[in-house]
Design a protein around this motif. Sequence first.
Motif, PDB file in Angstrom:
ATOM      1  N   PHE A 142       0.742  -1.105  -0.091  1.00  0.00           N
ATOM      2  CA  PHE A 142      -0.017  -0.074   0.052  1.00  0.00           C
ATOM      3  C   PHE A 142       0.941   1.335   0.104  1.00  0.00           C
ATOM      4  O   PHE A 142       0.792   2.202  -0.846  1.00  0.00           O
ATOM      5  CB  PHE A 142      -0.929  -0.025   1.088  1.00  0.00           C
ATOM      6  N   PHE A 143       2.000   1.222   0.939  1.00  0.00           N
ATOM      7  CA  PHE A 143       2.815   2.623   0.885  1.00  0.00           C
ATOM      8  C   PHE A 143       3.477   2.865  -0.350  1.00  0.00           C
ATOM      9  O   PHE A 143       3.728   3.854  -0.899  1.00  0.00           O
ATOM     10  CB  PHE A 143       3.737   2.279   2.094  1.00  0.00           C
ATOM     11  N   LEU A 144       4.026   1.404  -1.140  1.00  0.00           N
ATOM     12  CA  LEU A 144       4.580   1.825  -2.447  1.00  0.00           C
ATOM     13  C   LEU A 144       3.650   2.328  -3.361  1.00  0.00           C
ATOM     14  O   LEU A 144       4.098   3.280  -4.238  1.00  0.00           O
ATOM     15  CB  LEU A 144       5.143   0.237  -2.982  1.00  0.00           C
ATOM     16  N   ARG A 145       2.145   1.864  -3.421  1.00  0.00           N
ATOM     17  CA  ARG A 145       1.370   2.628  -4.174  1.00  0.00           C
ATOM     18  C   ARG A 145       0.908   4.059  -4.121  1.00  0.00           C
ATOM     19  O   ARG A 145       0.545   4.884  -4.882  1.00  0.00           O
ATOM     20  CB  ARG A 145      -0.006   1.687  -4.255  1.00  0.00           C
ATOM     21  N   GLN A 146       1.430   4.302  -2.856  1.00  0.00           N
ATOM     22  CA  GLN A 146       1.186   5.833  -2.309  1.00  0.00           C
ATOM     23  C   GLN A 146       2.341   6.662  -2.651  1.00  0.00           C
ATOM     24  O   GLN A 146       2.488   7.877  -1.899  1.00  0.00           O
ATOM     25  CB  GLN A 146       0.803   5.823  -0.787  1.00  0.00           C
ATOM     26  N   ASN A 147       3.220   5.852  -3.068  1.00  0.00           N
ATOM     27  CA  ASN A 147       4.857   6.693  -3.181  1.00  0.00           C
ATOM     28  C   ASN A 147       5.265   7.094  -1.595  1.00  0.00           C
ATOM     29  O   ASN A 147       5.853   8.000  -1.686  1.00  0.00           O
ATOM     30  CB  ASN A 147       4.663   7.758  -3.972  1.00  0.00           C
ATOM     31  N   GLN A 148       5.073   6.365  -0.777  1.00  0.00           N
ATOM     32  CA  GLN A 148       5.921   6.401   0.579  1.00  0.00           C
ATOM     33  C   GLN A 148       6.896   5.359   0.695  1.00  0.00           C
ATOM     34  O   GLN A 148       6.544   4.310   1.480  1.00  0.00           O
ATOM     35  CB  GLN A 148       4.665   6.553   1.648  1.00  0.00           C
ATOM     36  N   ARG A 149       7.873   5.359  -0.049  1.00  0.00           N
ATOM     37  CA  ARG A 149       8.761   4.283  -0.167  1.00  0.00           C
ATOM     38  C   ARG A 149       9.520   4.079   1.196  1.00  0.00           C
ATOM     39  O   ARG A 149       9.813   2.923   1.624  1.00  0.00           O
ATOM     40  CB  ARG A 149       9.991   4.612  -1.036  1.00  0.00           C
ATOM     41  N   ASP A 150       9.797   5.044   1.970  1.00  0.00           N
ATOM     42  CA  ASP A 150      10.635   4.887   3.319  1.00  0.00           C
ATOM     43  C   ASP A 150       9.663   4.115   4.122  1.00  0.00           C
ATOM     44  O   ASP A 150      10.230   3.229   4.803  1.00  0.00           O
ATOM     45  CB  ASP A 150      11.061   6.194   3.967  1.00  0.00           C
ATOM     46  N   LYS A 151       8.285   4.270   4.293  1.00  0.00           N
ATOM     47  CA  LYS A 151       7.613   3.323   4.985  1.00  0.00           C
ATOM     48  C   LYS A 151       7.509   2.134   4.539  1.00  0.00           C
ATOM     49  O   LYS A 151       7.519   1.269   5.363  1.00  0.00           O
ATOM     50  CB  LYS A 151       6.273   4.088   5.159  1.00  0.00           C
ATOM     51  N   ALA A 152       7.367   1.954   3.268  1.00  0.00           N
ATOM     52  CA  ALA A 152       7.283   0.579   2.599  1.00  0.00           C
ATOM     53  C   ALA A 152       8.485  -0.179   3.212  1.00  0.00           C
ATOM     54  O   ALA A 152       8.331  -1.434   3.515  1.00  0.00           O
ATOM     55  CB  ALA A 152       7.135   0.724   1.207  1.00  0.00           C
ATOM     56  N   LEU A 153       9.781   0.427   2.826  1.00  0.00           N
ATOM     57  CA  LEU A 153      11.006  -0.231   3.405  1.00  0.00           C
ATOM     58  C   LEU A 153      10.677  -0.506   4.765  1.00  0.00           C
ATOM     59  O   LEU A 153      11.487  -1.607   5.126  1.00  0.00           O
ATOM     60  CB  LEU A 153      12.343   0.740   2.932  1.00  0.00           C
ATOM     61  N   ALA A 154      10.555   0.331   5.571  1.00  0.00           N
ATOM     62  CA  ALA A 154      10.466  -0.080   7.104  1.00  0.00           C
ATOM     63  C   ALA A 154       9.541  -1.410   7.323  1.00  0.00           C
ATOM     64  O   ALA A 154       9.785  -2.190   8.113  1.00  0.00           O
ATOM     65  CB  ALA A 154       9.975   1.152   7.829  1.00  0.00           C
ATOM     66  N   ASP A 155       8.490  -1.228   6.712  1.00  0.00           N
ATOM     67  CA  ASP A 155       7.588  -2.652   6.806  1.00  0.00           C
ATOM     68  C   ASP A 155       8.430  -3.794   6.384  1.00  0.00           C
ATOM     69  O   ASP A 155       8.292  -4.808   6.865  1.00  0.00           O
ATOM     70  CB  ASP A 155       6.303  -2.156   6.027  1.00  0.00           C
TER      71      ASP A 155
END
Length: 229
Positions: A142-155
């Motif tokens: 979901f974070f990747l689709r929202q262009n929130q890469r840092d949050k995606a990498l943390a997850d």
Amino acid sequence: KRRPLTPNNVQQAIAVYRSVLRLDNRNRDAAQHLIEVYLWPSMGAPGEAELIARRYLETTDDVGIRRMLADALWQQRKPNEAVAQLTTILTKHPEDIPSYERVGALAEQYPTTVNRPAAAWFEDAVAKNPDAALAYIARAGFFLRQNQRDKALADLEQAQQRDLSDTETRLRLVGTLRAANVLDRARAQLQALQAKNPTEPLLWQYWADLALRANVPDEMYTVAQAGLT
């Protein structure tokens, strides 16, 4: 499973599954496979899938079949009904992460229809299942689709610290790491799966895709050779 797949083979399979269900309307395997066939994009028959799922659920409550009913409703552009089925699941089974994913995706597609923001559903998936790798993988997607890469990498980092003994979950992690362009970590997960289950066909399909994305000719050759043996 017949190859090559032909329309005649598909119709034969449908006829067999329907015959089984006439004899035993509680046969889950027949119901599941028949619904899956009807949900194929090439079939374009989500109404038939809905009918089979509803008939099965009349006598047997089943999380997987109800989730497939939601998919059939989604394909028919009935988001309210799809969400109702998924929230029914989550009321009784808060551990069912795929249902959170589906409601979250519906909220992304129909933000004015679903009663909560998409992010809230993915947050719930993690909050209710803090030890499940799949919950973090789903939220990372979901974070990747929202262009929130840092949050995606943390997850994704959190997911790698959880139990990945389930092959499907590990492959989901590989796919999401690949989408985030973290190819070295994706490769490490494939190596771990190879050590555990080297005959898994999807292992080599995922690895071949990774090698192509990384554009490493030697790795392409090695993966192709290993996958064929």
